[in-house]
Design a protein around this motif. Sequence first.
Motif, PDB file in Angstrom:
ATOM      1  N   ASP A  47      12.388  -9.222  -8.815  1.00 32.84           N
ATOM      2  CA  ASP A  47      12.422  -7.685  -9.229  1.00 32.84           C
ATOM      3  C   ASP A  47      12.205  -6.881  -7.811  1.00 32.84           C
ATOM      4  OD1 ASP A  47      12.898  -8.295 -11.775  1.00 32.84           O
ATOM      5  OD2 ASP A  47      10.893  -7.330 -12.436  1.00 32.84           O
ATOM      6  N   LEU A  48      11.291  -7.522  -7.127  1.00 29.92           N
ATOM      7  CA  LEU A  48      11.127  -6.733  -5.811  1.00 29.92           C
ATOM      8  C   LEU A  48      12.118  -6.949  -4.730  1.00 29.92           C
ATOM      9  CD1 LEU A  48       9.134  -4.920  -3.858  1.00 29.92           C
ATOM     10  CD2 LEU A  48       7.989  -7.016  -3.409  1.00 29.92           C
ATOM     11  N   CYS A  72       8.349 -11.259 -10.951  1.00 30.70           N
ATOM     12  CA  CYS A  72       7.777 -10.082  -9.957  1.00 30.70           C
ATOM     13  C   CYS A  72       8.798 -10.031  -8.514  1.00 30.70           C
ATOM     14  CB  CYS A  72       6.316  -9.941  -9.859  1.00 30.70           C
ATOM     15  SG  CYS A  72       5.405  -9.699 -11.432  1.00 30.70           S
ATOM     16  N   TYR A 112       7.146   1.842  -1.352  1.00 27.30           N
ATOM     17  CA  TYR A 112       7.846   2.837  -2.504  1.00 27.30           C
ATOM     18  C   TYR A 112       8.818   4.006  -1.823  1.00 27.30           C
ATOM     19  CZ  TYR A 112       8.504   5.897  -6.546  1.00 27.30           C
ATOM     20  OH  TYR A 112       9.002   6.621  -7.375  1.00 27.30           O
ATOM     21  N   HIS A 134       2.022  -5.458  -7.773  1.00 27.25           N
ATOM     22  CA  HIS A 134       2.847  -5.989  -9.071  1.00 27.25           C
ATOM     23  C   HIS A 134       2.096  -7.281  -9.872  1.00 27.25           C
ATOM     24  CE1 HIS A 134       5.959  -3.112  -9.143  1.00 27.25           C
ATOM     25  NE2 HIS A 134       6.413  -3.523  -7.738  1.00 27.25           N
ATOM     26  N   SER A 186      -1.357  -6.562 -11.560  1.00 26.28           N
ATOM     27  CA  SER A 186      -1.204  -5.842 -13.114  1.00 26.28           C
ATOM     28  C   SER A 186      -0.793  -6.879 -14.038  1.00 26.28           C
ATOM     29  CB  SER A 186      -0.513  -4.684 -12.898  1.00 26.28           C
ATOM     30  OG  SER A 186       0.772  -4.931 -12.631  1.00 26.28           O
ATOM     31  N   ARG A 187      -0.265  -8.128 -13.691  1.00 28.43           N
ATOM     32  CA  ARG A 187       0.491  -8.958 -14.460  1.00 28.43           C
ATOM     33  C   ARG A 187      -0.195 -10.386 -14.600  1.00 28.43           C
ATOM     34  NH1 ARG A 187       3.990  -5.254 -12.415  1.00 28.43           N
ATOM     35  NH2 ARG A 187       5.542  -4.418 -13.463  1.00 28.43           N
ATOM     36  N   ALA A 243       3.223  -4.563  -1.940  1.00 26.01           N
ATOM     37  CA  ALA A 243       4.214  -4.296  -3.163  1.00 26.01           C
ATOM     38  C   ALA A 243       4.088  -5.340  -3.952  1.00 26.01           C
ATOM     39  CB  ALA A 243       5.698  -3.986  -2.722  1.00 26.01           C
ATOM     40  N   LEU A 244       4.156  -6.597  -3.534  1.00 25.76           N
ATOM     41  CA  LEU A 244       4.237  -7.824  -4.409  1.00 25.76           C
ATOM     42  C   LEU A 244       2.906  -7.939  -5.078  1.00 25.76           C
ATOM     43  CD1 LEU A 244       5.671 -10.230  -5.713  1.00 25.76           C
ATOM     44  CD2 LEU A 244       5.161 -11.761  -3.744  1.00 25.76           C
ATOM     45  N   THR A 290       5.708 -15.408 -14.002  1.00 25.79           N
ATOM     46  CA  THR A 290       5.250 -14.066 -13.659  1.00 25.79           C
ATOM     47  C   THR A 290       5.802 -13.898 -12.296  1.00 25.79           C
ATOM     48  OG1 THR A 290       3.870 -13.914 -15.782  1.00 25.79           O
ATOM     49  CG2 THR A 290       3.585 -12.283 -13.942  1.00 25.79           C
TER      50      THR A 290
END
Length: 197
Positions: A45-46, A42, A188, A67, A70-71, A63-64, A38
């Motif tokens: 993706d970032l 993440c 973001y 993410h 939530s995972r 940001a990491l 996971t």
Amino acid sequence: MSIAKDLAQLGKHIAAQHGWPAAKAFKSYEMTDADRATLSKCAVDLLTVFPPVPDSSAMMSAALAVHLESRLNAPVQVVAGTLSVEGVPVFGDRQLFDGAAVFGEPEQAWNGHVWVMVGPYIVDISIFRIAYSAEGPARLSRHVDLVFGPGKGLYVDLWKRTAQQGLTYEPQYVLGAEEVTNLMGKAYHLIQQARTD
């Protein structure tokens, strides 16, 4: 400072921002293979969407962390402090600073480093990007080239093992939820701006 003292100090910082249950969860967490997968996803993706901009360790780490929270069923903290290579600071100066003032400002006037802690694991999403960039400190760039080589994206290791890689992470401040949210908002905005450019 020894790793045991560093961990105790970081536990106090976490407790100050998030309470003693969070500090206890931080110390007892063990990463599973599913958590590693996971975490890798993440990070990839970032890194794919985050533009290469200078001084972005705080935004990328926030940001990491958002993410991951939530995972993963894991204690995730965003930490600020000094990063040293072979004992010489490359970001930060080991001096105490007012974290609430630094991270409460619209623009950070601070030269330290920000990373994520997932329990006792250092998770640094910006170290390789910084080292491979033209703006990266020469000492860090040389070290990363010699120890890790090219093409790396994410550094994850138990905190107690980072010294074996010649890296020393010295925590001085644990960011609160509002500070992480503010940095995530800036991240973001950068990502959206890069998509429209």
